[in-house]
Design a protein around this motif. Structure first.
Motif, PDB file in Angstrom:
ATOM      1  N   ILE A 170       0.840  -1.210   0.000  1.00  0.00           N
ATOM      2  CA  ILE A 170       0.000   0.000   0.000  1.00  0.00           C
ATOM      3  C   ILE A 170       0.869   1.251   0.000  1.00  0.00           C
ATOM      4  O   ILE A 170       0.617   2.209  -0.733  1.00  0.00           O
ATOM      5  N   THR A 171       1.914   1.239   0.820  1.00  0.00           N
ATOM      6  CA  THR A 171       2.829   2.384   0.905  1.00  0.00           C
ATOM      7  C   THR A 171       3.490   2.648  -0.444  1.00  0.00           C
ATOM      8  O   THR A 171       3.551   3.789  -0.902  1.00  0.00           O
ATOM      9  N   GLN A 172       3.962   1.578  -1.100  1.00  0.00           N
ATOM     10  CA  GLN A 172       4.639   1.728  -2.392  1.00  0.00           C
ATOM     11  C   GLN A 172       3.683   2.246  -3.462  1.00  0.00           C
ATOM     12  O   GLN A 172       4.044   3.122  -4.252  1.00  0.00           O
ATOM     13  N   VAL A 173       2.465   1.707  -3.490  1.00  0.00           N
ATOM     14  CA  VAL A 173       1.476   2.152  -4.486  1.00  0.00           C
ATOM     15  C   VAL A 173       1.164   3.638  -4.301  1.00  0.00           C
ATOM     16  O   VAL A 173       1.115   4.407  -5.265  1.00  0.00           O
ATOM     17  N   SER A 174       0.972   4.067  -3.039  1.00  0.00           N
ATOM     18  CA  SER A 174       0.684   5.482  -2.749  1.00  0.00           C
ATOM     19  C   SER A 174       1.838   6.372  -3.195  1.00  0.00           C
ATOM     20  O   SER A 174       1.627   7.431  -3.785  1.00  0.00           O
ATOM     21  N   GLU A 175       3.064   5.946  -2.906  1.00  0.00           N
ATOM     22  CA  GLU A 175       4.245   6.730  -3.282  1.00  0.00           C
ATOM     23  C   GLU A 175       4.388   6.827  -4.799  1.00  0.00           C
ATOM     24  O   GLU A 175       4.722   7.880  -5.337  1.00  0.00           O
ATOM     25  N   ILE A 176       4.122   5.716  -5.484  1.00  0.00           N
ATOM     26  CA  ILE A 176       4.225   5.713  -6.949  1.00  0.00           C
ATOM     27  C   ILE A 176       3.186   6.652  -7.560  1.00  0.00           C
ATOM     28  O   ILE A 176       3.500   7.444  -8.452  1.00  0.00           O
ATOM     29  N   LEU A 177       1.948   6.578  -7.075  1.00  0.00           N
ATOM     30  CA  LEU A 177       0.888   7.459  -7.584  1.00  0.00           C
ATOM     31  C   LEU A 177       1.222   8.936  -7.352  1.00  0.00           C
ATOM     32  O   LEU A 177       1.078   9.759  -8.247  1.00  0.00           O
ATOM     33  N   ALA A 178       1.696   9.244  -6.132  1.00  0.00           N
ATOM     34  CA  ALA A 178       2.066  10.632  -5.818  1.00  0.00           C
ATOM     35  C   ALA A 178       3.222  11.086  -6.717  1.00  0.00           C
ATOM     36  O   ALA A 178       3.217  12.206  -7.237  1.00  0.00           O
ATOM     37  N   GLY A 179       4.194  10.210  -6.923  1.00  0.00           N
ATOM     38  CA  GLY A 179       5.336  10.531  -7.786  1.00  0.00           C
ATOM     39  C   GLY A 179       4.919  10.785  -9.222  1.00  0.00           C
ATOM     40  O   GLY A 179       5.409  11.720  -9.868  1.00  0.00           O
ATOM     41  N   LEU A 180       3.998   9.956  -9.723  1.00  0.00           N
ATOM     42  CA  LEU A 180       3.510  10.129 -11.100  1.00  0.00           C
ATOM     43  C   LEU A 180       2.767  11.445 -11.268  1.00  0.00           C
ATOM     44  O   LEU A 180       2.909  12.115 -12.296  1.00  0.00           O
ATOM     45  N   ILE A 181       1.994  11.807 -10.258  1.00  0.00           N
ATOM     46  CA  ILE A 181       1.260  13.083 -10.331  1.00  0.00           C
ATOM     47  C   ILE A 181       2.230  14.260 -10.316  1.00  0.00           C
ATOM     48  O   ILE A 181       2.098  15.197 -11.108  1.00  0.00           O
ATOM     49  N   ILE A 182       3.224  14.215  -9.436  1.00  0.00           N
ATOM     50  CA  ILE A 182       4.222  15.291  -9.378  1.00  0.00           C
ATOM     51  C   ILE A 182       4.981  15.375 -10.700  1.00  0.00           C
ATOM     52  O   ILE A 182       5.204  16.460 -11.235  1.00  0.00           O
ATOM     53  N   LEU A 183       5.344  14.220 -11.253  1.00  0.00           N
ATOM     54  CA  LEU A 183       6.034  14.187 -12.545  1.00  0.00           C
ATOM     55  C   LEU A 183       5.151  14.780 -13.643  1.00  0.00           C
ATOM     56  O   LEU A 183       5.622  15.570 -14.474  1.00  0.00           O
ATOM     57  N   GLY A 184       3.865  14.430 -13.621  1.00  0.00           N
ATOM     58  CA  GLY A 184       2.915  14.969 -14.595  1.00  0.00           C
ATOM     59  C   GLY A 184       2.808  16.489 -14.511  1.00  0.00           C
ATOM     60  O   GLY A 184       2.769  17.176 -15.533  1.00  0.00           O
ATOM     61  N   ILE A 185       2.780  17.014 -13.279  1.00  0.00           N
ATOM     62  CA  ILE A 185       2.714  18.468 -13.077  1.00  0.00           C
ATOM     63  C   ILE A 185       3.972  19.145 -13.607  1.00  0.00           C
ATOM     64  O   ILE A 185       3.904  20.181 -14.287  1.00  0.00           O
TER      65      ILE A 185
END
Length: 197
Positions: A170-185
């Motif tokens: 769960i921790t890894q999935v949350s971190e990956i999603l947050a990272g992808l959003i920041i990268l997208g921004i």
């Protein structure tokens, strides 16, 4: 650290969990999510009533979001007023945040409660300081936190005694999603800058 949290939780139950969830809503990592999963597992073992626990967790985390929003709405402006240079620098960004939230605020508040919850405290801050309409914020925060409470308590209840095995995933999935959003921004801002030039 996990062991210490578990010991306090066993001793103080929902009061300890409530404090962690309230603080977590401001962006300070507390381990509250971990304890929500654990409390779901304890409900499976018969230590808690899962329905009462769900209502308590849902109310507490929603109240934490509202508190975080209010802190930024009132204290954020006071802090900026004390530092005129910072205020001048931040005003255009706050205006952009306000415009963005007027267009996409409902979805942003809703999705950052459960799908990309690491971004939740940032949306709380932006909504508060940019004077996003409180009624919309509260409504969509409550709806999103309903799903957050259901998902994390449900995971703990579903996995029962083996709940600890799912925490790293769960921790890894949350971190990956947050990272992808920041990268997208970042990519979006980079493309926007290139277009201007």
């Amino acid at each position: 650290m996990t062991q210490v949290l578990m010991e306090y939780f066993k001793e103080y139950n929902i009061w300890f969990l409530g404090i962690l969830l309230l603080v977590q809503s401001t962006g300070i990592p507390t381990g509250g999510t971990l304890l929500v999963i654990a409390s779901g597992a304890f409900s499976y073992a018969g230590e808690f009533n899962i329905f009462i626990l769900f209502i308590e967790v849902w109310i507490l985390i929603s109240f934490g979001d509202w508190g975080s929003y209010m802190i930024w709405k009132f204290i954020g402006h006071r802090v900026l007023n004390k530092f005129p240079k910072v205020k001048r620098y931040m005003e255009p960004k706050i205006l952009k945040s306000h415009k963005y939230l007027e267009q996409h605020g409902r979805g942003a508040v809703f999705l950052t409660r459960f799908l990309i919850s690491p971004m939740g405290p940032f949306v709380n801050a932006a909504a508060g300081i940019a004077d996003y309409k409180m009624s919309y914020f509260i409504l969509f925060a409550i709806l999103g936190e309903f799903l957050w409470s259901f998902i994390y308590l449900g995971l703990g209840y579903w996995f029962g005694d083996s709940w600890e095995s799912i925490v790293p995933i769960i921790t890894q999935v949350s971190e990956i999603l947050a990272g992808l959003i920041i990268l997208g921004i970042i990519i979006h801002l980079f493309i926007k800058t290139l277009k201007k030039k």
